[in-house]
Design an enzyme around this catalytic site. Structure first.
Site, PDB file in Angstrom:
ATOM      1  N   CYS A 279      -8.801 -10.217   5.657  1.00 29.73           N
ATOM      2  CA  CYS A 279      -8.745  -9.544   6.953  1.00 29.73           C
ATOM      3  C   CYS A 279      -9.045 -10.526   8.084  1.00 29.73           C
ATOM      4  O   CYS A 279      -9.863 -11.421   7.928  1.00 29.73           O
ATOM      5  CB  CYS A 279      -9.780  -8.430   7.030  1.00 29.73           C
ATOM      6  SG  CYS A 279      -9.707  -7.306   5.667  1.00 29.73           S
TER       7      CYS A 279
ATOM      8  N   ASN B  77      -4.036 -12.054  -3.101  1.00 32.76           N
ATOM      9  CA  ASN B  77      -3.571 -11.110  -2.105  1.00 32.76           C
ATOM     10  C   ASN B  77      -2.153 -11.547  -1.707  1.00 32.76           C
ATOM     11  O   ASN B  77      -1.612 -12.486  -2.280  1.00 32.76           O
ATOM     12  CB  ASN B  77      -4.527 -11.104  -0.903  1.00 32.76           C
ATOM     13  CG  ASN B  77      -4.557  -9.744  -0.227  1.00 32.76           C
ATOM     14  OD1 ASN B  77      -3.505  -9.120  -0.047  1.00 32.76           O
ATOM     15  ND2 ASN B  77      -5.738  -9.279   0.139  1.00 32.76           N
TER      16      ASN B  77
ATOM     17  N   GLY C 266      -0.405 -10.420  -8.909  1.00 31.33           N
ATOM     18  CA  GLY C 266       0.693 -10.969  -8.124  1.00 31.33           C
ATOM     19  C   GLY C 266       1.965 -10.874  -8.942  1.00 31.33           C
ATOM     20  O   GLY C 266       2.203 -11.686  -9.836  1.00 31.33           O
TER      21      GLY C 266
HETATM   22  C1  FMN Z   1       1.960  -1.821   0.597  1.00 33.04           C
HETATM   23  C2  FMN Z   1       0.823  -2.711   0.203  1.00 33.04           C
HETATM   24  C3  FMN Z   1      -0.460  -2.465   0.694  1.00 33.04           C
HETATM   25  C4  FMN Z   1      -1.533  -3.287   0.336  1.00 33.04           C
HETATM   26  N1  FMN Z   1      -2.788  -3.012   0.803  1.00 33.04           N
HETATM   27  C5  FMN Z   1      -3.845  -3.783   0.414  1.00 33.04           C
HETATM   28  C6  FMN Z   1      -5.173  -3.483   0.835  1.00 33.04           C
HETATM   29  O1  FMN Z   1      -5.421  -2.496   1.532  1.00 33.04           O
HETATM   30  N2  FMN Z   1      -6.188  -4.304   0.443  1.00 33.04           N
HETATM   31  C7  FMN Z   1      -5.954  -5.397  -0.362  1.00 33.04           C
HETATM   32  O2  FMN Z   1      -6.895  -6.109  -0.699  1.00 33.04           O
HETATM   33  N3  FMN Z   1      -4.710  -5.697  -0.789  1.00 33.04           N
HETATM   34  C8  FMN Z   1      -3.653  -4.917  -0.419  1.00 33.04           C
HETATM   35  N4  FMN Z   1      -2.382  -5.226  -0.866  1.00 33.04           N
HETATM   36  C9  FMN Z   1      -2.179  -6.396  -1.729  1.00 33.04           C
HETATM   37  C10 FMN Z   1      -2.103  -6.013  -3.200  1.00 33.04           C
HETATM   38  O3  FMN Z   1      -3.287  -5.391  -3.640  1.00 33.04           O
HETATM   39  C11 FMN Z   1      -1.808  -7.237  -4.082  1.00 33.04           C
HETATM   40  O4  FMN Z   1      -2.814  -8.201  -3.863  1.00 33.04           O
HETATM   41  C12 FMN Z   1      -0.471  -7.879  -3.769  1.00 33.04           C
HETATM   42  O5  FMN Z   1       0.492  -6.896  -3.494  1.00 33.04           O
HETATM   43  C13 FMN Z   1       0.025  -8.798  -4.897  1.00 33.04           C
HETATM   44  O6  FMN Z   1       0.216  -8.087  -6.095  1.00 33.04           O
HETATM   45  P1  FMN Z   1       1.652  -7.476  -6.542  1.00 33.04           P
HETATM   46  O7  FMN Z   1       2.661  -8.559  -6.376  1.00 33.04           O
HETATM   47  O8  FMN Z   1       1.458  -7.032  -7.953  1.00 33.04           O
HETATM   48  O9  FMN Z   1       1.928  -6.339  -5.612  1.00 33.04           O
HETATM   49  C14 FMN Z   1      -1.302  -4.397  -0.518  1.00 33.04           C
HETATM   50  C15 FMN Z   1      -0.012  -4.639  -1.007  1.00 33.04           C
HETATM   51  C16 FMN Z   1       1.049  -3.821  -0.678  1.00 33.04           C
HETATM   52  C17 FMN Z   1       2.414  -4.103  -1.238  1.00 33.04           C
END
Ligand code: FMN
Ligand code: FAD
Ligand code: FES
Lengths: 304, 256
Positions: A132, A194, A245
């Site tokens: 953040c 993230n 990820g």
């Molecule tokens: C729509 C969306 C909202 C997300 N909101 C948050 C959040 O509120 N807090 C956080 O730490 N990560 C948030 N993320 C990040 C995910 O938790 C994760 O770290 C990231 O998407 C990578 O993993 P993935 O490729 O499996 O999605 C968000 C991701 C997406 C796609």
């Protein structure tokens, strides 16, 4: 063969299997209850929760890119008090670990959220999102410097005695250095990655595709970078690493475990296949049986 | 019944208004009774560079248990869906969204206004409203005759159809809002189409003091209320179009 899928992340956080779902991609779990039995997960991480309610960013908040998506949700949520009063009672007894993802614009915000969550006995862990922007530091993310990351971690550590997972931003030069700083500041585990800062332009309309111009890239496109970072971090720190990820199936999850992750999180894949998380649990069991391995912990860090 | 992931088999392919019209037979649990007009499905398109599912309105649920979708081929996913053949399967997540409010319409007049693929949800809506004893007028707009070709045969015969085209090549020459039937007295107006059309219809409904519902097509990722990518600004703040919509009473929207 009797299989052991359970993993121990330390300081009271023991999961029945290594599969968690990622914050912001799984709502409060309830949204997925029609598709899967939530109690079959190791746990799920609820949406980013802040001290005060946040409306988030303007639309459009999402654009699809090759094997991925860029989002700019902007932490829309109704605030920690709403979570405590209205959401927690619905999910406290769901039969798997509920982990709250905590976000803030200042160190005091993070601490205040952690303090309110401390009243909830079923919350055994929080995941602190240090990606953040720090309002006091001109909006630079806490997690992009060792000092910022350590400060948030140390402050939350003082307000939260149970398991403290710190979620790292990949938008840094040396993620292992940040992980080490967070470990020294008292984190019980680190999760990564993230989203990656990214951008897409709508050429027809000659403007950025999402309202904030840049946003966070997730999905299979980021997976090789995430695996590399998990491997680097796992070699550097002693605390458990949670990898995520772009995981969409059991093989993807196993890459992270072999690279050094104790547990993994499923994110964007939940959008494509609402049953993905539980299918990954089953897929990991199948893999262990096929390879005659009785304990998932035997696979961790097999890539030295 | 609850939301589910389900395979469907394409049993017929046709075209209407230049769009692809698919007739789908549910595999596994065959019951589609829980679907209501205005709801949508998330379609998986196994096409290059497509990751997320795509939201597509339920065009109709036929009395013999088929699901009809109307798809306009505009990008990778929709062009792929358009290229599928009879016998192919399609994986859907359904039923999603709130649907149209059809309560309280017996013996009353409803106006349905549509344009482009926005016509799709009106087909099932007209079926439900006529079954509920409402009298249904439908005003459909297009650029030219090709946009409305074959659309009339989709609707239940009891509905009164009125067409308008921008170039006058079929039906009335002008916008849907200039059709005579558009200005009659109605208990409720339902609209789905391009945003400028929905805004014009909403403005007219507001002037007339008539209840009006529109169906929005915001970009979506999950379709389940989990990602918050699809929000619309409303009088109640930013809310999810995929769960609290896609149908909204216009007095909820900040469209003025
Ligand atoms: C729509 C969306 C909202 C997300 N909101 C948050 C959040 O509120 N807090 C956080 O730490 N990560 C948030 N993320 C990040 C995910 O938790 C994760 O770290 C990231 O998407 C990578 O993993 P993935 O490729 O499996 O999605 C968000 C991701 C997406 C796609
Ligand atoms: C609730 C809902 C119901 C819908 N019902 C139907 C339907 O019945 N039939 C139908 O053909 N389409 C419908 N749509 C629109 C459909 O989802 C999009 O056309 C589709 O996602 C485009 O995917 P693509 O890969 O083919 O095109 P892309 O390459 O993703 O996009 C092509 C172009 O379409 C635009 N676009 C993409 N997604 C959307 C969207 N969700 N809304 C508006 N514009 C978009 C893009 O900005 C781009 O300019 C609906 C959308 C929603 C939200
Ligand atoms: S599309 Fe994910 S919340 Fe609506």
């Amino acid at each position: 063969m009797e299989l052991n899928l359970s993993v121990d992340l330390g300081n009271g956080l023991r999961l029945k299997n290594p599969v968690l779902t990622a914050s912001g991609t799984f709502g409060y779990g309830i949204e997925y209850a029609d598709f899967i039995d939530l109690s079959r997960l190791g746990g799920f991480i609820v949406k980013g929760t802040t001290l005060n309610p946040r409306e988030g960013n303007d639309a459009p908040r999402m654009v699809e890119t090759p094997s991925g998506m860029i989002n700019a949700v902007g932490l829309q949520n109704k605030g920690v008090d709403h979570f405590v009063k209205h959401i927690y009672p619905l999910i406290a007894d769901c039969g798997s670990e509920v982990i709250v993802n905590v976000s803030g614009a200042s160190i005091a915000d993070y601490q205040a959220v952690a303090e309110r969550l401390a009243d909830l006995p079923a919350i055994h862990a929080i995941e602190v999102n240090i990606s953040c922007p720090n309002v006091k530091a001109g909006g630079m993310a806490f997690g992009t410097s060792c000092q910022g990351a350590a400060e948030v971690t140390a402050a939350v550590r003082r307000s939260w005695a149970r398991h403290l997972m710190v979620k790292l931003s990949p938008n840094v030069t040396d993620i292992a250095g940040i992980a080490a700083a967070v470990e020294d500041a008292g984190a019980d585990s680190v999760s990564l990655i993230n989203t990656l800062l990214a951008m897409h332009i709508d050429v027809e309309r000659q403007r950025p595709s999402i309202s904030t111009i840049t946003g966070g890239l997730s999905g299979p496109a980021v997976r090789p970078i995430a695996v590399r970072m998990v491997w680097q971090v796992a070699r550097r720190v002693k605390i458990p690493v949670v990898g995520l990820g772009g995981i969409v199936n059991a093989d993807d999850a196993l890459q992270f475990i072999m690279a050094g992750a104790t547990a993994i999180q499923v994110g964007t894949a939940n959008f494509i296949n609402p049953a993905a998380s539980v299918q990954i649990v089953d897929g990991i069991s199948d893999y262990l049986r096929r390879h005659n391995i009785s304990d998932i912990n035997q696979l961790r860090s097999i890539i030295p | 019944m609850s939301k589910r992931i389900q395979d469907f088999k394409i049993v017929n392919k046709a075209s209407a208004g230049g769009n692809c019209l698919l007739t789908l037979l549910p595999l596994g649990t065959p019951d589609l009774h829980d679907i209501t007009p205005g709801q949508f499905v998330q379609v998986q398109a196994l096409a290059p560079e497509v990751l997320l599912r795509r939201p597509i309105s339920v065009c109709d649920v036929t009395p013999d248990g088929h699901l009809i979708l109307m798809v306009k081929p505009i990008g990778n996913a929709t062009r792929h869906i358009d290229s599928l053949a009879v016998g192919d399967t399609l994986n859907l997540v359904l039923p999603l969204g709130n649907g149209f409010d059809t309560s309280d319409m017996q013996g009353r007049r409803a106006l349905l206004v549509g344009g482009g693929v926005g016509v799709a949800p009106l087909v099932f809506l007209a079926r439900a409203l006529t079954a509920a004893g409402a009298s249904v007028d439908i005003c459909i707009g297009g650029r030219s005759a090709a946009d409305i070709a074959g659309i009339d045969s989709l609707f239940v015969p009891d509905a009164h159809l009125h067409f308008a085209t921008d170039d006058g090549s079929a039906g009335h020459h002008g916008l849907v809002t200039s059709l005579n039937a558009f200005s009659a007295d109605y208990h409720r107006i339902y609209c789905c189409g391009p945003t400028p059309m929905m805004k014009a219809v909403a403005a007219s409904a507001r002037n007339r003091g008539t209840d009006c519902f529109v169906s929005l097509e915001n970009m979506m990722a999950c379709g389940l209320g989990a990602c918050l990518c699809c929000i619309e600004k409303t009088v109640r703040g930013n809310i999810c179009v995929c769960t609290e919509g896609p149908v909204f009473n216009i007095n909820q929207l900040l469209w003025n």
